[in-house]
Design an enzyme around this catalytic site. Structure first.
Site, short mmCIF file in Angstrom:
data_model
loop_
_atom_site.label_atom_id
_atom_site.label_comp_id
_atom_site.label_asym_id
_atom_site.label_seq_id
_atom_site.Cartn_x
_atom_site.Cartn_y
_atom_site.Cartn_z
N GLU A 1 0.21 -1.33 -0.07
CA GLU A 1 0.17 -0.32 0.30
C GLU A 1 0.82 0.82 0.29
OE1 GLU A 1 -4.44 -1.53 2.15
OE2 GLU A 1 -2.63 -0.52 3.42
N CYS B 1 3.85 8.44 0.68
CA CYS B 1 3.84 7.38 2.59
C CYS B 1 4.10 6.26 1.86
CB CYS B 1 2.59 7.77 3.64
SG CYS B 1 3.42 6.16 4.31
N CYS C 1 6.47 -5.18 15.76
CA CYS C 1 5.86 -4.21 17.07
C CYS C 1 4.79 -4.01 17.46
CB CYS C 1 5.88 -1.92 16.42
SG CYS C 1 7.97 -2.56 15.62
N CYS D 1 0.96 -2.09 15.65
CA CYS D 1 1.30 -1.93 13.82
C CYS D 1 0.11 -3.08 13.77
CB CYS D 1 2.53 -1.61 13.70
SG CYS D 1 2.55 -1.57 11.92
N CYS E 1 -1.15 5.19 10.16
CA CYS E 1 -0.44 5.25 10.68
C CYS E 1 -0.39 3.69 11.19
CB CYS E 1 0.52 6.11 11.83
SG CYS E 1 1.61 7.77 11.39
N1 SAH Z 1 9.29 0.64 9.96
C1 SAH Z 1 9.36 2.14 9.88
C2 SAH Z 1 8.35 2.64 8.59
C3 SAH Z 1 7.21 2.14 9.92
S1 SAH Z 1 6.07 3.84 9.83
C4 SAH Z 1 9.27 2.50 11.07
O1 SAH Z 1 9.04 2.00 12.49
O2 SAH Z 1 9.55 3.96 11.64
C5 SAH Z 1 5.03 4.29 10.55
C6 SAH Z 1 5.26 4.98 11.87
O3 SAH Z 1 3.39 4.94 12.84
C7 SAH Z 1 5.69 4.41 12.96
O4 SAH Z 1 6.84 5.68 13.51
C8 SAH Z 1 5.50 3.86 13.61
O5 SAH Z 1 5.94 3.11 14.83
C9 SAH Z 1 4.03 4.24 13.82
N2 SAH Z 1 2.88 3.29 13.99
C10 SAH Z 1 3.06 2.24 14.77
N3 SAH Z 1 1.99 1.30 14.50
C11 SAH Z 1 0.78 2.35 14.69
C12 SAH Z 1 -0.37 2.81 15.27
N4 SAH Z 1 -1.45 1.86 15.79
N5 SAH Z 1 -1.05 4.34 15.86
C13 SAH Z 1 0.06 5.06 16.05
N6 SAH Z 1 1.43 5.42 14.50
C14 SAH Z 1 1.94 3.61 14.30
#
Ligand code: SAH
Length: 366
Positions: free
Chosen positions: A104, A117, A128, A131, A347
Site C-alpha cells: 500500500e 507515504c 512491533c 502496529c 500510521c
Molecule cells: N518501520 C518504519 C516505518 C513505519 S512508519 C518505522 O518503524 O519507523 C509508521 C509509523 O507509524 C512508525 O512511527 C510506527 O511506529 C507508527 N505506528 C505503527 N503503528 C501505529 C499505530 N497503531 N498508531 C500510531 N502509530 C503507529
C-alpha cells in the site's frame, strides 16, 4: 521462444536502475542497434519526466524500437488493485505486484503539501506490538523498481484526480526501510538524481536499525531521518519493539549522534501515544532528557486503533500535557493529526487487506 521468455524474465528493470546505469544500458542497447544517440535521452525523459508506464507509451520512438526495448528491458508498473479515499482527502492505493503480493501507499494532502507515504517491504518482520503491519507478518523485500513504481503510480493518480504534485515522500508505509538497504538506498538515488526529487523532501522512518542509520550519516545528500522511538527507556521500549533487544537504546542513540554530527540534518523522533502505556507525564521528562542533545523535534502520534489489541489512543488532555512537559524542557513537539483512519490508511494501520485470495499470516503470540 523459450530463449525469449528467459531473456524477458532476466531483463533488467528500467524503473529500478540508477539513472546512470539506465543511461549506460540504453546507450549500449541503441548503439548495438545502430540507432542515434539521442534515443537514450528520449527514453530517459519518458521515464523520469513524462511518466510513461511502459515502452508502448514512448510514442516518439519508432514502433520497432519500442518492441526492441520491451525485449531487452522490463518496466515495473504495479497494478492498482484498489483505491480508497478518505473523507479528509487522504487516498490509499493497494498495489498488486507481479507475483501477486500486495502493498500500500498513501497520499496525504494538506493545503501546502502533498505527502506520499510508500512501502519498502511487503509486510514487515519487526513485529512491533502496536502496529497492524507487524501483526500481519513479513512477506518479502520490495525491489527498487517496486518502490519507485508506487511513486510513479500515485503521482499519476494524483494528477488525474485534481491533487497537486507530490511534494514530499516518506518511507512510512509497510515495512522497515533500513532492513531493505539493497533496494531502499538505490531508490533514494533514483528519486533524487532521476526524478530530481530534493533529498530534504524525502524522509526515511526507521524503528532503529543501527547499520542503516550509520550509512545514512555518511551520505552527502540531506535525506531526512525519522526514528520511531516510542519509549525513552530500554524496559518500556523492548515491550513495544522487539528490535530493541538487538539494538538497545544506548547503541541507537550512539548511531544518532553520528548522524547528528554529520550536520545539517534534523532528526524527527516519532512517539506513539497509547493511553496508560506511553503517555505518563514522567515519560515526557525522561524523553526530554534522552533527546535533548539532538537537534531534534518530536512527532507525537496518537495511537491508531488496530485489530487485536485493547489499546486506546491517549486522551486529548494527556496528549496536550505531554506536549507541554516536553516544551517546558525546550523540546519542540507536535501532535501528528491522524489522517485517513476511516480507510485504514493512518500510521500503523496498513496491512494490505483484500477480501479475495489471500490467507492471513500467523506470526505467533507476542
Ligand atoms: N518501520 C518504519 C516505518 C513505519 S512508519 C518505522 O518503524 O519507523 C509508521 C509509523 O507509524 C512508525 O512511527 C510506527 O511506529 C507508527 N505506528 C505503527 N503503528 C501505529 C499505530 N497503531 N498508531 C500510531 N502509530 C503507529
Amino acid at each position: 521462444m523459450i530463449a525469449t521468455a528467459q531473456q524477458t524474465a532476466a531483463a533488467p528493470d528500467l524503473v529500478g536502475m540508477l539513472p546512470e546505469e539506465a543511461e549506460a544500458a540504453l546507450r549500449e542497447h541503441f548503439a548495438a542497434r545502430g540507432q542515434p544517440g539521442y534515443r537514450v535521452g528520449q527514453v530517459l525523459r519518458w521515464v523520469y519526466e513524462r511518466g510513461a508506464f511502459g515502452f508502448g507509451d514512448m510514442t516518439n520512438l519508432p514502433q520497432g524500437e519500442r518492441a526492441a526495448l520491451a525485449e531487452a528491458f522490463s518496466f515495473t508498473a504495479p497494478e492498482p488493485a484498489k483505491v480508497s479515499r478518505s473523507v479528509d482527502g487522504t487516498a490509499k492505493h493497494l498495489w498488486r505486484l507481479a507475483d501477486g503480493e500486495l502493498i500500500e501507499s498513501v497520499l496525504i494532502p494538506t493545503p501546502t503539501r502533498l505527502t506520499l507515504c510508500i512501502s519498502s517491504q511487503a509486510g514487515c518482520a519487526m513485529a512491533c506490538t502496536f502496529c497492524a503491519t507487524g501483526w500481519a507478518g513479513y512477506r518479502r523485500q520490495l525491489s527498487a523498481g517496486e518502490i519507485v513504481a508506487q511513486f510513479r503510480g500515485a503521482r499519476k493518480w494524483a494528477q488525474e484526480n485534481g491533487y497537486n504534485d507530490v511534494t514530499n515522500i516518506v518511507f512510512m508505509g509497510m515495512g522497515e526501510p533500513l532492513m531493505n538497504p539493497k533496494a531502499v538506498f538505490p531508490t533514494l538515488a533514483i528519486l533524487n538524481r532521476g526524478y530530481r526529487f530534493g533529498a530534504r523532501r524525502v524522509t526515511i522512518s526507521t524503528v532503529g536499525v543501527v547499520p542503516g542509520i550509520l550509512r545514512m550519516a555518511e551520505m552527502p545528500e540531506q535525506f531526512r531521518l525519522a526514528v520511531s522511538l516510542h519509549a525513552p527507556n530500554h524496559e518500556l521500549r523492548q515491550k513495544l519493539i522487539p528490535l530493541e533487544k538487538k539494538f538497545p537504546l544506548p547503541e541507537l542513540l550512539e548511531a544518532l549522534r553520528r548522524f547528528d554530527q554529520a550536520g545539517g540534518k534534523r532528526i524527527t523522533f516519532e512517539y506513539v501515544m497509547i493511553d496508560g502505556v506511553t503517555d505518563a507525564p514522567e515519560l515526557a521528562d525522561e524523553l526530554a532528557g534522552v533527546i535533548r542533545e539532538f537537534n531534534a523535534f518530536v512527532n507525537l502520534i496518537p495511537f491508531n486503533p488496530i485489530p487485536g489489541t485493547e489499546w486506546k489512543p491517549s486522551r486529548r488532555a494527556r496528549l496536550d500535557y505531554f506536549v507541554e512537559r516536553l516544551e517546558r524542557q525546550g523540546i519542540s513537539a507536535h501532535v501528528r493529526e491522524s489522517r485517513g483512519s476511516d480507510i485504514a490508511a493512518a500510521c500503523g494501520q496498513l496491512r494490505a487487506e483484500v477480501t479475495e485470495g489471500r490467507k492471513p499470516v500467523q506470526i505467533g503470540s507476542l
